[in-house]
Design a protein around this motif. Structure first.
Motif, PDB file in Angstrom:
ATOM      1  N   MET A  22      13.177 -14.890  40.032  1.00 50.35           N
ATOM      2  CA  MET A  22      11.906 -14.686  40.746  1.00 50.35           C
ATOM      3  C   MET A  22      10.855 -15.035  39.685  1.00 50.35           C
ATOM      4  O   MET A  22      10.750 -14.343  38.669  1.00 50.35           O
ATOM      5  CB  MET A  22      11.851 -13.194  41.103  1.00 50.35           C
ATOM      6  N   LEU A  23      10.143 -16.147  39.872  1.00 45.53           N
ATOM      7  CA  LEU A  23       9.291 -16.651  38.790  1.00 45.53           C
ATOM      8  C   LEU A  23       7.815 -16.363  39.022  1.00 45.53           C
ATOM      9  O   LEU A  23       7.338 -16.405  40.163  1.00 45.53           O
ATOM     10  CB  LEU A  23       9.500 -18.153  38.622  1.00 45.53           C
ATOM     11  N   ALA A  24       7.110 -16.105  37.923  1.00 43.39           N
ATOM     12  CA  ALA A  24       5.671 -15.863  38.006  1.00 43.39           C
ATOM     13  C   ALA A  24       4.916 -17.077  37.479  1.00 43.39           C
ATOM     14  O   ALA A  24       5.337 -17.709  36.504  1.00 43.39           O
ATOM     15  CB  ALA A  24       5.300 -14.636  37.189  1.00 43.39           C
TER      16      ALA A  24
ATOM     17  N   PRO B  40      20.286  -7.997  41.801  1.00 43.64           N
ATOM     18  CA  PRO B  40      20.112  -9.111  42.747  1.00 43.64           C
ATOM     19  C   PRO B  40      19.106 -10.169  42.293  1.00 43.64           C
ATOM     20  O   PRO B  40      19.330 -11.363  42.487  1.00 43.64           O
ATOM     21  CB  PRO B  40      19.653  -8.433  44.030  1.00 43.64           C
ATOM     22  N   ALA B  41      17.973  -9.758  41.713  1.00 42.16           N
ATOM     23  CA  ALA B  41      16.934 -10.731  41.344  1.00 42.16           C
ATOM     24  C   ALA B  41      16.235 -10.273  40.069  1.00 42.16           C
ATOM     25  O   ALA B  41      16.194  -9.072  39.771  1.00 42.16           O
ATOM     26  CB  ALA B  41      15.919 -10.871  42.475  1.00 42.16           C
ATOM     27  N   ILE B  42      15.682 -11.242  39.317  1.00 37.61           N
ATOM     28  CA  ILE B  42      14.973 -10.891  38.076  1.00 37.61           C
ATOM     29  C   ILE B  42      13.658 -11.658  37.978  1.00 37.61           C
ATOM     30  O   ILE B  42      13.605 -12.874  38.159  1.00 37.61           O
ATOM     31  CB  ILE B  42      15.860 -11.112  36.829  1.00 37.61           C
ATOM     32  N   ARG B  43      12.595 -10.892  37.720  1.00 33.74           N
ATOM     33  CA  ARG B  43      11.256 -11.468  37.598  1.00 33.74           C
ATOM     34  C   ARG B  43      11.064 -11.929  36.153  1.00 33.74           C
ATOM     35  O   ARG B  43      11.374 -11.190  35.209  1.00 33.74           O
ATOM     36  CB  ARG B  43      10.237 -10.383  37.983  1.00 33.74           C
ATOM     37  N   TYR B  44      10.464 -13.127  35.958  1.00 37.87           N
ATOM     38  CA  TYR B  44      10.374 -13.770  34.642  1.00 37.87           C
ATOM     39  C   TYR B  44       9.226 -14.787  34.703  1.00 37.87           C
ATOM     40  O   TYR B  44       8.983 -15.334  35.791  1.00 37.87           O
ATOM     41  CB  TYR B  44      11.717 -14.483  34.366  1.00 37.87           C
ATOM     42  N   PRO B  45       8.477 -15.108  33.692  1.00 38.79           N
ATOM     43  CA  PRO B  45       8.599 -14.733  32.278  1.00 38.79           C
ATOM     44  C   PRO B  45       7.631 -13.613  31.873  1.00 38.79           C
ATOM     45  O   PRO B  45       7.590 -13.232  30.721  1.00 38.79           O
ATOM     46  CB  PRO B  45       8.203 -16.024  31.550  1.00 38.79           C
ATOM     47  N   GLY B  46       6.814 -13.100  32.730  1.00 38.84           N
ATOM     48  CA  GLY B  46       5.935 -11.962  32.439  1.00 38.84           C
ATOM     49  C   GLY B  46       5.350 -11.518  33.756  1.00 38.84           C
ATOM     50  O   GLY B  46       5.560 -12.189  34.778  1.00 38.84           O
ATOM     51  N   GLY B  47       4.680 -10.383  33.723  1.00 37.98           N
ATOM     52  CA  GLY B  47       4.073  -9.644  32.661  1.00 37.98           C
ATOM     53  C   GLY B  47       2.769 -10.262  32.146  1.00 37.98           C
ATOM     54  O   GLY B  47       2.331 -11.334  32.554  1.00 37.98           O
ATOM     55  N   ASN B  48       2.129  -9.476  31.287  1.00 38.65           N
ATOM     56  CA  ASN B  48       0.870  -9.918  30.685  1.00 38.65           C
ATOM     57  C   ASN B  48       1.032 -11.269  29.977  1.00 38.65           C
ATOM     58  O   ASN B  48       0.090 -12.056  29.890  1.00 38.65           O
ATOM     59  CB  ASN B  48       0.365  -8.869  29.683  1.00 38.65           C
ATOM     60  N   PHE B  49       2.235 -11.509  29.471  1.00 38.09           N
ATOM     61  CA  PHE B  49       2.521 -12.754  28.754  1.00 38.09           C
ATOM     62  C   PHE B  49       2.222 -13.989  29.610  1.00 38.09           C
ATOM     63  O   PHE B  49       1.717 -14.992  29.130  1.00 38.09           O
ATOM     64  CB  PHE B  49       3.999 -12.746  28.331  1.00 38.09           C
ATOM     65  N   VAL B  50       2.513 -13.888  30.920  1.00 39.08           N
ATOM     66  CA  VAL B  50       2.424 -15.093  31.757  1.00 39.08           C
ATOM     67  C   VAL B  50       0.989 -15.595  31.891  1.00 39.08           C
ATOM     68  O   VAL B  50       0.757 -16.779  32.145  1.00 39.08           O
ATOM     69  CB  VAL B  50       3.055 -14.845  33.151  1.00 39.08           C
ATOM     70  N   SER B  51       0.028 -14.697  31.672  1.00 38.73           N
ATOM     71  CA  SER B  51      -1.364 -15.051  31.953  1.00 38.73           C
ATOM     72  C   SER B  51      -1.986 -15.996  30.934  1.00 38.73           C
ATOM     73  O   SER B  51      -3.148 -16.399  31.086  1.00 38.73           O
ATOM     74  CB  SER B  51      -2.205 -13.779  32.099  1.00 38.73           C
TER      75      SER B  51
END
Ligand code: AHR
Length: 505
Positions: free
Chosen positions: A121-123, A63-74
């Protein structure tokens, strides 16, 4: 051994939010590059995405996908990943000591998600950045036109806004490993203000504030209390993360980690209730378990890779060959999410491709499903509707992580049209079959539609699906269950996972 369970059509736990079966993918290892995106691959589509992987993803109905991180997003600058590809900068990703080419950014990913039929679903980065960049990112994604950021998106060839409704406020901000790690109160304040700015873009936007990175963190569960005291009224979910392993090679202890996770959820539900009462708040907050999976097979090798100073591009990281035991564990964890679906509304398997994933790929070669793909797929396809209460009576065992653990693990879901029920049943015993007596009250005209089983022999616990042998651990049709007077009876093999579907009147 004997196991009795009883279900009544009218005794329900909650309406399951479909997003309980969501996923997570990060710019990390080979998840994006040579996972979903590989322009030179023989199956690549016009956008450079692998069709063989897309087929495996679509079959999961995520149904939904969280992207792009994770530790990467920080430490991520989302602006690096938009505009002409040849102008995009190559950066060092400090989280995973890799080189990020930015050949995939928000617009490429959105195209992939559309083809995969998954909602994004974006971070936002709350490590090295803050409200200003989060605000710009939301405007770029969601505003129709006539402003700097929305017109920039249009100039990049995307006329219509994406209308992203789920926004994560940073990642694992309680972890000292996180770039920009903060104290709870400090983060709670920033999350509160960022959430207000993100929500200012329109009705329907929901935000997720960071809870604990796991239940062993020294700050757990006071982190949740302090953070929520700062932002309770302005956020919708609090995230939890937890990864699992079986270094002691003790299957029963491993399976008991499902119970431990239940306690984790229950404790945070208690913290939510406490803060709600303290603030006399009117709104409810739910749990978003947005990182969970098995992660231990390759830890040693991985820590060597990500502590190297070579800054490789898309190195192999966390590429786990999941085995039968892991599939049974994952089936159990999904059962726990169903049983806790009154408090957990979103959960994301971490991650989706190559990195601790149900789908693996070879660069330039094939794609295959790991053992955990199947219980995840069954839950996603048939675990939608109403979660029903299941009363279980069976022998129990004690292990280090939990005591009084049932050998029989069951969850049940009534389909949205009320015409079928799916029972997910696990016999945790390594050596004894279970004589199952499942009473189904309030249902007429029961008929067995399907029974799929994995396992049946604990000596095969560590057999895994690999590139060379991708079909070693797959479901097969079960033939030892039958509908009788008022329910279902028969045998669950030792060390097995079952998906049982029945039509009901
Ligand atoms: O999924 C791998 C990593 O685990 C994520 O980047 C991070 O959020 C967690 O610690």
């Amino acid at each position: 051994m004997k196991g009795r369970a009883s279900i009544h059509r009218d005794f329900s736990i909650a309406q399951i939010d479909d997003r309980l079966y969501s996923a997570f993918i990060e710019h990390m290892g080979r998840a994006i590059y040579s996972g979903i995106y590989e322009p030179d691959h023989p199956t690549a589509n016009a956008n450079g995405f692998r069709s063989d992987v897309l087929d495996l993803v679509r079959a999961l109905k995520i149904p939904a996908i969280r992207y792009p991180g994770g530790n990467f997003v920080s430490a991520y600058k989302w602006e690096d990943g938009v505009g002409p590809k040849e102008d995009r900068p190559v950066r060092l990703d400090l989280a995973w000591r890799s080189k990020e080419t930015n050949q995939v950014g928000i617009n490429e990913f959105a195209r992939w998600a559309r083809d995969a039929e998954i909602e994004m679903m974006l971070a936002v980065n709350l490590g090295t950045r803050g409200i200003e960049e989060a605000r710009n990112f939301v405007e770029y994604c969601n505003h129709p036109s006539g402003t700097y950021w929305s017109d920039l998106r249009r100039s990049h060839g995307v006329e219509d806004p994406y209308g992203v409704n789920m926004w994560c406020l940073g990642n694992e901000m309680d972890g000292p490993w996180q770039i920009g790690h903060m104290e709870a109160k400090e983060y709670g304040r920033l999350a509160d203000e960022t959430s207000k700015a993100v929500k200012a873009f329109g009705k329907g936007i929901e935000t997720v504030v960071c809870g604990s990175s796991n239940d062993q963190m020294p700050t757990y569960p006071d982190w949740e209390r302090q953070v929520l005291e700062e932002c309770y009224e302005n956020v919708d979910y609090i995230s939890l993360h937890k990864y699992f392993g079986n270094n002691s090679r003790n299957s029963l202890n491993y399976f008991a980690k499902v119970e431990e996770t239940g306690r984790y959820i229950q404790s945070i539900a208690g913290v939510i209730d406490y803060v709600k009462a303290k603030k006399r708040a009117k709104n409810d907050i739910y749990i978003c378990f947005d990182e969970w999976n098995v992660w231990y097979h390759n830890r040693e090798q991985d820590s060597k890779n990500w502590h190297s100073w070579d800054w490789p591009e898309a190195p192999a990281l966390l590429e786990e060959d999941y085995n039968l035991e892991d599939a049974i564990f994952v089936g159990g964890l999904l059962n726990e999410f169903i049983r806790r679906s009154d408090r957990v509304k979103i959960a994301c398997i971490a991650q989706l491709v190559n990195v601790i994933a149900p789908i693996r790929t070879e660069r330039g070669g094939k794609a295959w499903a790991t053992s955990i793909y199947y219980p995840y797929q069954f839950a996603s396809l048939y675990g939608r509707g109403t979660a029903l209460n299941v009363a279980v009576d069976c022998p129990r065992y004690d292990e280090a992580v939990a005591q009084d653990v049932n050998y029989l693990d069951v969850a049940a879901v009534l389909a949205p049209d009320g015409r079928s029920i799916t029972v997910f049943a696990i016999n945790r015993s390594p050596d004894e079959a279970m004589e199952l007596d499942l009473a189904l009250h309030g249902f007429d005209d029961l008929k067995l539609i399907d029974h799929q089983v994995m396992g049946g022999d604990s000596s095969l616990a560590r057999v895994a699906n690999t590139c060379a042998e991708p079909n070693k651990v797959t479901p097969r049709k079960g033939d030892r269950l039958a509908v009788g007077e008022g329910g279902l009876k028969g045998e669950l093999p030792a060390f097995s996972y079952s998906m049982i579907r029945l039509s009901v009147g």
